[in-house]
Scaffold this motif. Sequence first.
Motif, mmCIF file in Angstrom:
data_model
loop_
_atom_site.group_PDB
_atom_site.id
_atom_site.type_symbol
_atom_site.label_atom_id
_atom_site.label_comp_id
_atom_site.label_asym_id
_atom_site.label_seq_id
_atom_site.Cartn_x
_atom_site.Cartn_y
_atom_site.Cartn_z
ATOM 1 N N UNK A 185 0.827 -1.195 0.000
ATOM 2 C CA UNK A 185 0.000 0.000 0.000
ATOM 3 C C UNK A 185 0.868 1.255 0.000
ATOM 4 N N UNK A 186 0.455 2.247 -0.761
ATOM 5 C CA UNK A 186 1.139 3.539 -0.753
ATOM 6 C C UNK A 186 0.503 4.397 0.328
ATOM 7 N N UNK A 187 1.292 4.748 1.329
ATOM 8 C CA UNK A 187 0.823 5.555 2.451
ATOM 9 C C UNK A 187 1.611 6.856 2.467
ATOM 10 N N UNK A 188 0.905 7.977 2.525
ATOM 11 C CA UNK A 188 1.551 9.274 2.589
ATOM 12 C C UNK A 188 1.708 9.697 4.053
ATOM 13 N N UNK A 189 2.807 10.380 4.350
ATOM 14 C CA UNK A 189 3.111 10.747 5.728
ATOM 15 C C UNK A 189 2.032 11.622 6.365
ATOM 16 N N UNK A 190 1.280 12.346 5.563
ATOM 17 C CA UNK A 190 0.270 13.245 6.119
ATOM 18 C C UNK A 190 -1.074 12.616 6.405
ATOM 19 N N UNK A 191 -1.228 11.331 6.115
ATOM 20 C CA UNK A 191 -2.513 10.682 6.344
ATOM 21 C C UNK A 191 -2.840 10.623 7.832
ATOM 22 N N UNK A 192 -4.114 10.806 8.159
ATOM 23 C CA UNK A 192 -4.547 10.736 9.549
ATOM 24 C C UNK A 192 -4.293 9.340 10.108
ATOM 25 N N UNK A 193 -3.693 9.285 11.290
ATOM 26 C CA UNK A 193 -3.369 8.015 11.919
ATOM 27 C C UNK A 193 -1.936 7.574 11.668
ATOM 28 N N UNK A 194 -1.255 8.225 10.721
ATOM 29 C CA UNK A 194 0.164 7.947 10.487
ATOM 30 C C UNK A 194 0.976 8.754 11.490
ATOM 31 N N UNK A 195 1.904 8.119 12.170
ATOM 32 C CA UNK A 195 2.744 8.856 13.119
ATOM 33 C C UNK A 195 4.174 8.360 13.055
ATOM 34 N N UNK A 196 5.073 9.293 13.217
ATOM 35 C CA UNK A 196 6.499 8.998 13.217
ATOM 36 C C UNK A 196 6.943 8.748 14.646
ATOM 37 N N UNK A 197 7.614 7.624 14.863
ATOM 38 C CA UNK A 197 8.134 7.312 16.183
ATOM 39 C C UNK A 197 9.523 7.882 16.380
ATOM 40 N N UNK A 198 10.353 7.115 17.032
ATOM 41 C CA UNK A 198 11.697 7.600 17.341
ATOM 42 C C UNK A 198 12.564 7.717 16.094
ATOM 43 N N UNK A 199 13.378 8.758 16.088
ATOM 44 C CA UNK A 199 14.494 8.848 15.144
ATOM 45 C C UNK A 199 15.609 8.017 15.764
ATOM 46 N N UNK A 200 15.830 6.822 15.249
ATOM 47 C CA UNK A 200 16.665 5.837 15.923
ATOM 48 C C UNK A 200 18.151 6.197 15.841
ATOM 49 N N UNK A 201 18.820 6.049 16.958
ATOM 50 C CA UNK A 201 20.259 6.280 17.018
ATOM 51 C C UNK A 201 20.977 4.959 16.755
ATOM 52 N N UNK A 202 22.026 5.023 15.944
ATOM 53 C CA UNK A 202 22.665 3.799 15.490
ATOM 54 C C UNK A 202 24.171 3.830 15.735
ATOM 55 N N UNK A 203 24.787 2.664 15.612
ATOM 56 C CA UNK A 203 26.235 2.556 15.699
ATOM 57 C C UNK A 203 26.915 3.370 14.610
ATOM 58 N N UNK A 204 26.369 3.288 13.400
ATOM 59 C CA UNK A 204 26.945 3.965 12.247
ATOM 60 C C UNK A 204 25.861 4.573 11.382
ATOM 61 N N UNK A 205 26.236 4.955 10.172
ATOM 62 C CA UNK A 205 25.318 5.582 9.217
ATOM 63 C C UNK A 205 24.519 6.732 9.833
ATOM 64 N N UNK A 206 25.153 7.698 10.453
ATOM 65 C CA UNK A 206 24.398 8.814 11.036
ATOM 66 C C UNK A 206 23.682 9.663 9.994
ATOM 67 N N UNK A 207 24.160 9.649 8.757
ATOM 68 C CA UNK A 207 23.536 10.459 7.712
ATOM 69 C C UNK A 207 22.219 9.837 7.256
ATOM 70 N N UNK A 208 22.109 8.524 7.359
ATOM 71 C CA UNK A 208 20.905 7.823 6.896
ATOM 72 C C UNK A 208 19.890 7.792 8.035
ATOM 73 N N UNK A 209 18.835 8.580 7.888
ATOM 74 C CA UNK A 209 17.822 8.657 8.934
ATOM 75 C C UNK A 209 17.017 7.362 8.999
ATOM 76 N N UNK A 210 16.908 6.828 10.196
ATOM 77 C CA UNK A 210 16.211 5.565 10.429
ATOM 78 C C UNK A 210 15.159 5.802 11.504
ATOM 79 N N UNK A 211 13.923 5.364 11.249
ATOM 80 C CA UNK A 211 12.832 5.719 12.152
ATOM 81 C C UNK A 211 11.879 4.561 12.382
#
Length: 386
Positions: A185-211
């Motif tokens: 399914x194609x889900x857009x970030x602005x849809x009602x009920x869609x929520x972003x959780x933690x911006x995960x901190x990682x060992x490496x790849x700090x430039x690549x945002x992981x959530x």
Amino acid sequence: MPFPRTHLEPEHEMFRDQVRRYLKAHMQAKVPHWRTQGHVDREDFTAFGANGWLCLWAGEEYGGPAIRDIRYDQVLQEETIRWTDIGFFHNAHSMLVGPYLDRFATSEQKARFLPGAVSGETIMAIAMTEPDTGSDLAAIRTRAEDRGDHYLLNGSKTYISNGVIGDLFVVAARTGEKRGRIGLFVVMAGMEGFSLGRHLKKMGLPVQDTAEIRFDDVRVPKENLLGDPGMGFAYMAECLAVERTMSAISSLSHAQAAFDITLEFVKERRAFGKPVGAFQNTRFVMADLRARLDAAQAYLDQCVVLANDERLTPEDAAAAKLLCSEVQGDVVDAGLQLHGGAGYMDEYEISHMFRDARIARIYAGTSEIMKEIIGRGLGLGDRDLT
């Protein structure tokens, strides 16, 4: 000198020069900023879009150049890693998520979604992995219930690349009780009920945002279903060969860059009155790495040729991913060792590369899963091993 690469044509090298000049002039200096904030800027995607480098396969009617030649994507990724950072995941946007729209979207869906993806105004991500499933995609719990004119989506996903800055998510969800019955399914970030959780901190790849992302009664229009609601697992399997090839390209490009950095270092750094590179151990280590890099590159380049012809098997893609990620790990580890204490310092790039490389043997399928795929291709399934 690296072994000659015969699968590239002069036009690919012209493209390489164009990309290299742009990245060195406009993006290389941004890497420390990216690492500090934990993601690239949206303007970096739109800059790639303005240059015509996103979703190269997209047709002119969607604003794309209609280039269906993975060699260009390979060159683009090689230069991105060499001159900026492996965490700039434009390849995930174009070559991991994009193929789902290319292969399974209707003409109407493509007209809605592709122009923004090509321009970089719509950043794409794929949402498959869940906290308790890992590589077992058939066991996902996120559910999409058919409610007539829409699907009601509930569940959560984790380790989502481009998750923080993403706009469009291709989401895998269960559409029935049978194991493996999955829809995309194609889900857009602005849809009602869609929520972003933690911006995960990682060992490496700090430039690549992981959530992490959550879906709480998200109403997904029927028009956002990709293909058949029960064929998502097959669709994912169909796209995994190219995904793993792109992962292999990233790994080997990173390894090549780490080798070059280390070679320069051991030529210049002195110990006991002579260059570190003059010691027999250094020569032997670097010689072994050069041979392994060239062998892996030759195999990977042939896989790219096969992928262009749609003749790349899942087993060969798994072998490329396994080989290149393992070589990557060995090269950055040896490179850090040859840097000595300097390699442990953040001011030296090899330190970042060492941390960034570790995930390559895990994402897009672990090395163990790759070996399982290759082994089963040899006829060594569970029944054969009892």
